[in-house]
Every structure is written in structure tokens, then in C-alpha cells.
Design a protein around this motif. Structure first.
Motif, PDB file in Angstrom:
ATOM      1  N   GLY A  29       0.733  -1.207  -0.003  1.00  0.00           N
ATOM      2  CA  GLY A  29       0.029   0.125   0.110  1.00  0.00           C
ATOM      3  C   GLY A  29       0.879   1.217   0.044  1.00  0.00           C
ATOM      4  O   GLY A  29       1.767   1.388   0.892  1.00  0.00           O
ATOM      5  N   LEU A  30       0.548   2.285  -0.955  1.00  0.00           N
ATOM      6  CA  LEU A  30       1.528   3.397  -1.132  1.00  0.00           C
ATOM      7  C   LEU A  30       0.688   4.459  -0.472  1.00  0.00           C
ATOM      8  O   LEU A  30      -0.104   5.301  -1.274  1.00  0.00           O
ATOM      9  N   ASP A  31       0.493   4.485   0.892  1.00  0.00           N
ATOM     10  CA  ASP A  31      -0.247   5.623   1.674  1.00  0.00           C
ATOM     11  C   ASP A  31       0.477   6.510   2.166  1.00  0.00           C
ATOM     12  O   ASP A  31       1.092   6.467   3.276  1.00  0.00           O
ATOM     13  N   VAL A  32       0.883   7.513   1.335  1.00  0.00           N
ATOM     14  CA  VAL A  32       1.909   8.482   1.741  1.00  0.00           C
ATOM     15  C   VAL A  32       1.522   9.772   2.476  1.00  0.00           C
ATOM     16  O   VAL A  32       0.730  10.484   2.146  1.00  0.00           O
ATOM     17  N   ASP A  33       2.080   9.738   3.668  1.00  0.00           N
ATOM     18  CA  ASP A  33       1.827  10.704   4.604  1.00  0.00           C
ATOM     19  C   ASP A  33       2.839  11.398   4.599  1.00  0.00           C
ATOM     20  O   ASP A  33       3.904  11.167   5.188  1.00  0.00           O
ATOM     21  N   MET A  34       2.831  12.607   4.459  1.00  0.00           N
ATOM     22  CA  MET A  34       4.114  13.619   4.367  1.00  0.00           C
ATOM     23  C   MET A  34       4.629  13.779   5.522  1.00  0.00           C
ATOM     24  O   MET A  34       5.854  14.394   5.708  1.00  0.00           O
ATOM     25  N   THR A  35       3.919  13.664   6.693  1.00  0.00           N
ATOM     26  CA  THR A  35       4.513  13.739   7.987  1.00  0.00           C
ATOM     27  C   THR A  35       5.391  12.631   8.452  1.00  0.00           C
ATOM     28  O   THR A  35       6.085  12.649   9.481  1.00  0.00           O
ATOM     29  N   LYS A  36       5.294  11.443   7.534  1.00  0.00           N
ATOM     30  CA  LYS A  36       5.833  10.230   8.126  1.00  0.00           C
ATOM     31  C   LYS A  36       7.078  10.075   7.268  1.00  0.00           C
ATOM     32  O   LYS A  36       7.836   8.898   7.439  1.00  0.00           O
ATOM     33  N   ILE A  37       7.044  10.746   6.071  1.00  0.00           N
ATOM     34  CA  ILE A  37       8.293  10.415   5.088  1.00  0.00           C
ATOM     35  C   ILE A  37       9.556  11.024   5.251  1.00  0.00           C
ATOM     36  O   ILE A  37       9.562  11.984   6.506  1.00  0.00           O
ATOM     37  N   THR A  66      12.666  13.115   6.126  1.00  0.00           N
ATOM     38  CA  THR A  66      12.656  14.725   5.967  1.00  0.00           C
ATOM     39  C   THR A  66      13.424  15.081   4.784  1.00  0.00           C
ATOM     40  O   THR A  66      13.383  16.069   4.073  1.00  0.00           O
ATOM     41  N   HIS A  67      14.619  14.470   4.253  1.00  0.00           N
ATOM     42  CA  HIS A  67      15.329  14.749   3.392  1.00  0.00           C
ATOM     43  C   HIS A  67      14.676  14.643   1.890  1.00  0.00           C
ATOM     44  O   HIS A  67      15.207  15.311   1.003  1.00  0.00           O
ATOM     45  N   LEU A  68      13.542  14.192   2.033  1.00  0.00           N
ATOM     46  CA  LEU A  68      12.570  14.054   0.611  1.00  0.00           C
ATOM     47  C   LEU A  68      12.158  15.298   0.536  1.00  0.00           C
ATOM     48  O   LEU A  68      11.438  15.770  -0.481  1.00  0.00           O
ATOM     49  N   LEU A  69      11.793  16.078   1.679  1.00  0.00           N
ATOM     50  CA  LEU A  69      10.911  17.369   1.618  1.00  0.00           C
ATOM     51  C   LEU A  69      11.171  18.512   0.880  1.00  0.00           C
ATOM     52  O   LEU A  69      10.362  19.262   0.442  1.00  0.00           O
ATOM     53  N   THR A  70      12.651  18.436   0.807  1.00  0.00           N
ATOM     54  CA  THR A  70      12.978  19.573  -0.315  1.00  0.00           C
ATOM     55  C   THR A  70      13.081  19.274  -1.716  1.00  0.00           C
ATOM     56  O   THR A  70      13.457  19.965  -2.421  1.00  0.00           O
ATOM     57  N   SER A  75      11.319   2.662   8.244  1.00  0.00           N
ATOM     58  CA  SER A  75      12.188   3.576   8.578  1.00  0.00           C
ATOM     59  C   SER A  75      11.879   4.944   7.942  1.00  0.00           C
ATOM     60  O   SER A  75      11.431   5.111   7.101  1.00  0.00           O
ATOM     61  N   ASN A  76      12.228   5.916   8.855  1.00  0.00           N
ATOM     62  CA  ASN A  76      12.050   7.360   8.189  1.00  0.00           C
ATOM     63  C   ASN A  76      13.333   8.083   8.185  1.00  0.00           C
ATOM     64  O   ASN A  76      13.553   9.246   7.842  1.00  0.00           O
ATOM     65  N   GLY A  77      14.646   7.133   7.974  1.00  0.00           N
ATOM     66  CA  GLY A  77      15.741   7.742   7.652  1.00  0.00           C
ATOM     67  C   GLY A  77      16.144   7.689   6.168  1.00  0.00           C
ATOM     68  O   GLY A  77      15.338   7.257   5.420  1.00  0.00           O
ATOM     69  N   THR A  78      17.229   7.759   5.942  1.00  0.00           N
ATOM     70  CA  THR A  78      17.807   7.749   4.516  1.00  0.00           C
ATOM     71  C   THR A  78      17.742   6.108   3.748  1.00  0.00           C
ATOM     72  O   THR A  78      17.885   6.224   2.547  1.00  0.00           O
TER      73      THR A  78
END
Ligand SMILES: O=c1ccn([C@@H]2O[C@H](COP(=O)(O)O)[C@@H](O)[C@H]2O)c(=O)[nH]1
Length: 271
Positions: free
Chosen positions: A20-28, A30-34, A245-248
């Protein structure tokens, strides 16, 4: 995609896993947010890391609609990426649609023609004329809610209607609709004890089974009671895989979680 092609994939990959690709911006991470499109970048990395371990991806449209036009564009880029790079994968738009006939036809066009998903989830509450417009599409699949994974399933779905539980009426009635061969059903992994009864009504239909992982459903139990001779199961896990994981290292860790389920599935298929 035909159900025969999907079954072939299950045997080739020794997997009936749906991610399931349930993408929540608060959980991905942080390096992807830029990046310009964090949702798509996240999905692309997850897909590239897991495509050989699963037979299906299921973006839940709520997670894209919540971000407006940008979210919808991320959804479109995601489905195009899967279709272009991994065309063997069965795609599910988890949108839970259904309305009066002419409106349902528009929903069906949106998901089957414009976005080119293989399937879409629909709610059965509005009945035959709300579902048949989806069923009219050749080699596309309509996945109807039968017995859902949440607690609220007991509010209506298991209630007695003319001597039978409502979810059974849904299954039995829908079998007679035009192009019912294009129907699959949602049954929650948290309801494993119901699978025997469900298989008596729909012995060969594909069941999309969410609820393994974050919701605590058991893969073993679902397979024990719900696997048909042609397998006909797609077991979904979303948060349990994509947020390992929410790391790299998020994609690598997602692969590890997907691999655990795939290996369990390979053992079950070999029995
Ligand atoms: O009965 C249902 C129907 C749909 N879902 C959806 O499946 C995934 C489950 O996500 P997890 O993170 O693995 O719990 C999610 O998109 C739900 O909306 C469901 O859970 N139960």
C-alpha cells in the motif's frame, strides 16, 4: 491485466503481496521534503526497492487527494511509473467509489482510462447500477467492499438481513451482476474467522485482504481459511512496509519488511 496473468505473477514471484502506497508527508524521511515532488520520490524509491517481492501496489487515493492538485499529480506520476517500468504489476486505486450509474461511469473512466489502473475499490451500498458501470471495462477489475478490516464492520456488515449477514448478501447478490467475472472483494485480515464462510460463496474470486501489519491481522490465519486452489488472495500491508524507517535507509528497510512477508508467502505456496 487478466486474473490469469495475475495468478501467473503470483507463482513466478512466489508472492501474493500488495504494497500500500499510503504516503503521509508527516511520516516520510525529511530529506525528501526538499525535492520537487516528495510523494513521487518516496513512492519511486519504495517501488524500485520492492517490485520483485510483490505482485501489486495499492495507492489509497485519500493520501493524494489530501494534497489537492499536487497530490493528484503525484498519483498520476506514480501509476505511470509503475505501468512504464513494471507493467507486470497489478495496480489498485483504493478509492472506494460508487454512485448513481452515470456518475459511476465517470469514476470508472477516471481510474481505468485516464489513470490506467487495473482495478478500483468500490462500495456496494448503492447497489447493482452503481457498480455495473465499473464492471463494463474489459480486463479491468472492480474490488467491492465485502467485510472490512475495521471495528465498524460490525455496525452493518455482519447484521442479519432476511436471515443472512449483510456481507453474505453482498457477495451472493453481486455474483449475478453483468460482467461479475470482473469482480473481486475486500475482506479484512482482522476477520480471518469469516473466510471459510466467504469461500463457500466465492470460492475462486480474488480477495484483497488489508489489515496485515499495522492492524495486526495474521497472514497465516488468512491463508489457512481464505486461500483457494488458485490462491486468489492479495494481502496488503501499507504502513508496516513503507514506514519501516524514516531515515535515508527507508527504501532498504521497506524491502526488508516486504521480504519477510514474501518469504512467508513462498513457504505457504510450496505446501
Ligand atoms: O477494510 C479495509 C479496506 C481498506 N483498507 C485500506 O487498506 C490500507 C491498510 O493500510 P495499513 O497501513 O496496512 O493498515 C489502507 O489504505 C486502508 O485504507 C483497510 O485497511 N481495510
Amino acid at each position: 491485466m487478466t486474473t490469469e496473468q495475475l495468478t501467473d505473477q503470483i507463482h513466478t514471484k512466489k508472492s501474493f503481496l500488495c504494497i500500500g502506497l499510503d504516503v503521509d508527508m508527516t511520516k516520510i524521511p525529511t530529506h525528501l521534503l526538499t525535492t520537487e515532488d516528495p510523494i513521487f520520490e518516496f513512492n519511486k524509491a519504495i517501488i524500485d526497492a520492492t517490485h520483485d517481492l510483490c505482485v501489486s501496489y495499492k495507492p489509497n487515493t485519500a493520501f493524494y487527494e489530501a494534497y489537492g492538485i499536487k497530490g493528484w499529480q503525484s498519483l498520476e506520476k506514480t501509476i505511470n511509473y509503475i505501468n512504464e517500468n513494471y507493467p507486470e504489476i497489478f495496480t489498485i486505486a483504493d478509492a472506494k467509489r460508487g454512485d448513481i450509474g452515470n456518475t459511476s461511469s465517470m469514476y470508472a473512466k477516471a481510474f481505468f482510462e485516464d489513470l490506467n489502473f487495473d482495478s478500483v475499490t468500490v462500495a456496494p451500498y448503492m447497489g447493482k447500477d452503481s457498480v455495473e458501470p465499473f464492471l463494463a471495462f474489459e480486463n479491468k477489475h472492480t474490488i467491492m467492499l465485502a467485510l472490512t478490516s475495521n471495528e465498524g464492520a460490525f455496525d452493518f456488515q455482519t447484521k442479519n438481513v432476511a436471515g443472512k449477514e449483510l456481507y453474505k448478501v453482498v457477495l451472493e447478490t453481486s455474483k449475478n451482476w453483468k460482467n461479475a467475472k470482473n469482480l473481486m472483494y475486500v475482506v479484512g485480515a482482522t476477520k480471518a474467522e469469516y473466510f471459510t464462510e466467504i469461500r463457500k460463496i466465492v470460492p475462486h474470486s480474488f480477495l484483497l485482504v488489508p489489515g496485515v501489519g499495522a492492524q495486526g491481522g495474521s497472514l497465516q490465519e488468512v491463508c489457512k481459511y481464505g486461500m483457494s486452489e488458485n490462491v486468489a488472495l492479495l494481502i496488503n500491508s501499507s504502513r508496516g512496509i513503507i514506514y519501516a524507517s524514516n531515515g535515508t535507509d527507508f527504501a532498504e528497510k521497506a524491502r526488508e519488511e516486504a521480504l519477510k512477508l514474501q518469504q512467508e508467502m513462498a513457504v505457504i505456496l510450496n505446501k
